[in-house]
Design a protein around this motif. Sequence first.
Motif, PDB file in Angstrom:
ATOM      1  N   PHE A  67       0.839  -1.206   0.000  1.00 24.30           N
ATOM      2  CA  PHE A  67       0.000   0.000   0.000  1.00 24.30           C
ATOM      3  C   PHE A  67       0.874   1.257   0.000  1.00 24.30           C
ATOM      4  O   PHE A  67       0.618   2.207  -0.731  1.00 24.30           O
ATOM      5  CB  PHE A  67      -0.943   0.035   1.205  1.00 24.30           C
ATOM      6  CG  PHE A  67      -2.204  -0.757   1.039  1.00 24.30           C
ATOM      7  CD1 PHE A  67      -3.002  -0.631  -0.094  1.00 24.30           C
ATOM      8  CD2 PHE A  67      -2.622  -1.629   2.030  1.00 24.30           C
ATOM      9  CE1 PHE A  67      -4.174  -1.355  -0.238  1.00 24.30           C
ATOM     10  CE2 PHE A  67      -3.792  -2.352   1.898  1.00 24.30           C
ATOM     11  CZ  PHE A  67      -4.569  -2.217   0.761  1.00 24.30           C
ATOM     12  N   VAL A  68       1.900   1.267   0.832  1.00 25.41           N
ATOM     13  CA  VAL A  68       2.804   2.417   0.892  1.00 25.41           C
ATOM     14  C   VAL A  68       3.494   2.620  -0.455  1.00 25.41           C
ATOM     15  O   VAL A  68       3.570   3.737  -0.969  1.00 25.41           O
ATOM     16  CB  VAL A  68       3.832   2.265   2.040  1.00 25.41           C
ATOM     17  CG1 VAL A  68       4.950   3.297   1.938  1.00 25.41           C
ATOM     18  CG2 VAL A  68       3.124   2.377   3.390  1.00 25.41           C
ATOM     19  N   ALA A  69       4.005   1.544  -1.032  1.00 26.66           N
ATOM     20  CA  ALA A  69       4.675   1.640  -2.334  1.00 26.66           C
ATOM     21  C   ALA A  69       3.717   2.140  -3.408  1.00 26.66           C
ATOM     22  O   ALA A  69       4.088   2.968  -4.254  1.00 26.66           O
ATOM     23  CB  ALA A  69       5.267   0.288  -2.726  1.00 26.66           C
ATOM     24  N   ARG A  85       8.298   7.866   4.083  1.00 28.08           N
ATOM     25  CA  ARG A  85       7.920   6.460   4.257  1.00 28.08           C
ATOM     26  C   ARG A  85       7.180   6.257   5.578  1.00 28.08           C
ATOM     27  O   ARG A  85       6.127   5.625   5.632  1.00 28.08           O
ATOM     28  CB  ARG A  85       9.148   5.551   4.208  1.00 28.08           C
ATOM     29  CG  ARG A  85       8.783   4.058   4.252  1.00 28.08           C
ATOM     30  CD  ARG A  85       9.960   3.164   4.583  1.00 28.08           C
ATOM     31  NE  ARG A  85      10.252   3.253   6.009  1.00 28.08           N
ATOM     32  CZ  ARG A  85      11.367   3.787   6.535  1.00 28.08           C
ATOM     33  NH1 ARG A  85      12.326   4.253   5.778  1.00 28.08           N
ATOM     34  NH2 ARG A  85      11.534   3.838   7.837  1.00 28.08           N
ATOM     35  N   LEU A  86       7.716   6.822   6.638  1.00 27.60           N
ATOM     36  CA  LEU A  86       7.077   6.683   7.951  1.00 27.60           C
ATOM     37  C   LEU A  86       5.720   7.365   7.985  1.00 27.60           C
ATOM     38  O   LEU A  86       4.769   6.854   8.593  1.00 27.60           O
ATOM     39  CB  LEU A  86       7.984   7.251   9.043  1.00 27.60           C
ATOM     40  CG  LEU A  86       9.205   6.397   9.369  1.00 27.60           C
ATOM     41  CD1 LEU A  86      10.172   7.174  10.245  1.00 27.60           C
ATOM     42  CD2 LEU A  86       8.774   5.110  10.047  1.00 27.60           C
ATOM     43  N   ALA A  87       5.603   8.506   7.336  1.00 26.31           N
ATOM     44  CA  ALA A  87       4.321   9.213   7.300  1.00 26.31           C
ATOM     45  C   ALA A  87       3.274   8.387   6.560  1.00 26.31           C
ATOM     46  O   ALA A  87       2.133   8.251   7.021  1.00 26.31           O
ATOM     47  CB  ALA A  87       4.492  10.588   6.655  1.00 26.31           C
ATOM     48  N   LEU A  88       3.653   7.835   5.416  1.00 30.71           N
ATOM     49  CA  LEU A  88       2.706   7.011   4.660  1.00 30.71           C
ATOM     50  C   LEU A  88       2.343   5.736   5.419  1.00 30.71           C
ATOM     51  O   LEU A  88       1.180   5.325   5.453  1.00 30.71           O
ATOM     52  CB  LEU A  88       3.268   6.667   3.280  1.00 30.71           C
ATOM     53  CG  LEU A  88       3.369   7.830   2.294  1.00 30.71           C
ATOM     54  CD1 LEU A  88       4.038   7.366   0.997  1.00 30.71           C
ATOM     55  CD2 LEU A  88       2.009   8.450   2.015  1.00 30.71           C
ATOM     56  N   ARG A  89       3.337   5.124   6.044  1.00 29.95           N
ATOM     57  CA  ARG A  89       3.065   3.908   6.840  1.00 29.95           C
ATOM     58  C   ARG A  89       2.155   4.245   8.015  1.00 29.95           C
ATOM     59  O   ARG A  89       1.251   3.477   8.358  1.00 29.95           O
ATOM     60  CB  ARG A  89       4.388   3.297   7.310  1.00 29.95           C
ATOM     61  CG  ARG A  89       4.249   2.087   8.209  1.00 29.95           C
ATOM     62  CD  ARG A  89       3.471   0.964   7.520  1.00 29.95           C
ATOM     63  NE  ARG A  89       3.331  -0.159   8.399  1.00 29.95           N
ATOM     64  CZ  ARG A  89       2.390  -0.285   9.335  1.00 29.95           C
ATOM     65  NH1 ARG A  89       1.498   0.657   9.510  1.00 29.95           N
ATOM     66  NH2 ARG A  89       2.321  -1.352  10.092  1.00 29.95           N
ATOM     67  N   GLY A  90       2.374   5.386   8.638  1.00 28.30           N
ATOM     68  CA  GLY A  90       1.507   5.819   9.726  1.00 28.30           C
ATOM     69  C   GLY A  90       0.080   6.042   9.259  1.00 28.30           C
ATOM     70  O   GLY A  90      -0.881   5.688   9.951  1.00 28.30           O
ATOM     71  N   TRP A  91      -0.064   6.609   8.053  1.00 25.91           N
ATOM     72  CA  TRP A  91      -1.401   6.833   7.516  1.00 25.91           C
ATOM     73  C   TRP A  91      -2.099   5.497   7.265  1.00 25.91           C
ATOM     74  O   TRP A  91      -3.280   5.348   7.565  1.00 25.91           O
ATOM     75  CB  TRP A  91      -1.349   7.678   6.240  1.00 25.91           C
ATOM     76  CG  TRP A  91      -2.706   7.926   5.666  1.00 25.91           C
ATOM     77  CD1 TRP A  91      -3.621   8.840   6.096  1.00 25.91           C
ATOM     78  CD2 TRP A  91      -3.315   7.224   4.583  1.00 25.91           C
ATOM     79  NE1 TRP A  91      -4.762   8.750   5.333  1.00 25.91           N
ATOM     80  CE2 TRP A  91      -4.602   7.758   4.401  1.00 25.91           C
ATOM     81  CE3 TRP A  91      -2.893   6.191   3.740  1.00 25.91           C
ATOM     82  CZ2 TRP A  91      -5.470   7.303   3.412  1.00 25.91           C
ATOM     83  CZ3 TRP A  91      -3.756   5.734   2.759  1.00 25.91           C
ATOM     84  CH2 TRP A  91      -5.028   6.298   2.596  1.00 25.91           C
ATOM     85  N   LEU A 120      -6.973  13.339   5.606  1.00 26.60           N
ATOM     86  CA  LEU A 120      -5.816  13.085   6.467  1.00 26.60           C
ATOM     87  C   LEU A 120      -4.591  12.657   5.670  1.00 26.60           C
ATOM     88  O   LEU A 120      -3.466  12.943   6.080  1.00 26.60           O
ATOM     89  CB  LEU A 120      -6.173  12.066   7.543  1.00 26.60           C
ATOM     90  CG  LEU A 120      -7.104  12.637   8.612  1.00 26.60           C
ATOM     91  CD1 LEU A 120      -7.682  11.531   9.469  1.00 26.60           C
ATOM     92  CD2 LEU A 120      -6.367  13.655   9.467  1.00 26.60           C
ATOM     93  N   LEU A 121      -4.794  11.999   4.537  1.00 25.59           N
ATOM     94  CA  LEU A 121      -3.650  11.686   3.685  1.00 25.59           C
ATOM     95  C   LEU A 121      -3.034  12.972   3.151  1.00 25.59           C
ATOM     96  O   LEU A 121      -1.806  13.140   3.182  1.00 25.59           O
ATOM     97  CB  LEU A 121      -4.039  10.768   2.526  1.00 25.59           C
ATOM     98  CG  LEU A 121      -2.912  10.476   1.529  1.00 25.59           C
ATOM     99  CD1 LEU A 121      -1.706   9.829   2.214  1.00 25.59           C
ATOM    100  CD2 LEU A 121      -3.427   9.617   0.386  1.00 25.59           C
ATOM    101  N   MET A 126       1.364  16.890   3.371  1.00 22.21           N
ATOM    102  CA  MET A 126       1.782  18.281   3.576  1.00 22.21           C
ATOM    103  C   MET A 126       2.751  18.388   4.754  1.00 22.21           C
ATOM    104  O   MET A 126       3.696  19.170   4.707  1.00 22.21           O
ATOM    105  CB  MET A 126       0.560  19.164   3.775  1.00 22.21           C
ATOM    106  CG  MET A 126      -0.263  19.312   2.493  1.00 22.21           C
ATOM    107  SD  MET A 126      -1.811  20.195   2.715  1.00 22.21           S
ATOM    108  CE  MET A 126      -1.200  21.813   3.164  1.00 22.21           C
ATOM    109  N   ALA A 127       2.531  17.591   5.776  1.00 19.02           N
ATOM    110  CA  ALA A 127       3.383  17.638   6.964  1.00 19.02           C
ATOM    111  C   ALA A 127       4.818  17.222   6.657  1.00 19.02           C
ATOM    112  O   ALA A 127       5.747  17.651   7.345  1.00 19.02           O
ATOM    113  CB  ALA A 127       2.798  16.763   8.069  1.00 19.02           C
TER     114      ALA A 127
END
Length: 136
Positions: A67-69, A85-91, A120-121, A126-127
Amino acid sequence: MRSAAESLLARTDPAGEGPDPEALLAALDQYLLFAEEHASAYVALMRSGVGHDAEVAAIVEDTRARFVARLAGRLGLAELTPRVRLALRGWVGFVEGSSLDWLARRDLPRDELRDLLAQLLVATLMAVDAAPPTAA
C-alpha cells in the motif's frame, strides 16, 4: 490469508496513473467495503491474529508495504525518504485503526469516513513536504 490480501490489493488498485483524488476516493471506498464485507475476519486479524502467527504477520506487513509503495508511486515519489515512508506507513495504520473503530461503532457513514481518510492523507503529505494529490 494471502488470497484475501491479494483480493484487497486488487480491489483497491485504482486505474490510471499519477495523483488522482477520484482514484484515491475509489480505492478508499473499496478498502472500507472490503473491511465491511469481511468484518469478523478483518477485526480478528487486526486485533489479534497478527501477533500470534508469524506467517500471518508477514502477509499483513507485506500488504501494508505494498500500500505504501502504491501510494508513493501514484504520487511520483520514486525514492522515499525515511520521513515520507514513515508518514505514509503511519497513515496506513491510521486507516486500519479507524476502520476497526468504524466497524465496531458504525456511527459515521462510510462516505464520511472515506472523505476523512483522504483529507488526512493530504494533511500527512503536507506535513512531510510531499506533493498531495490535486484535482485535475
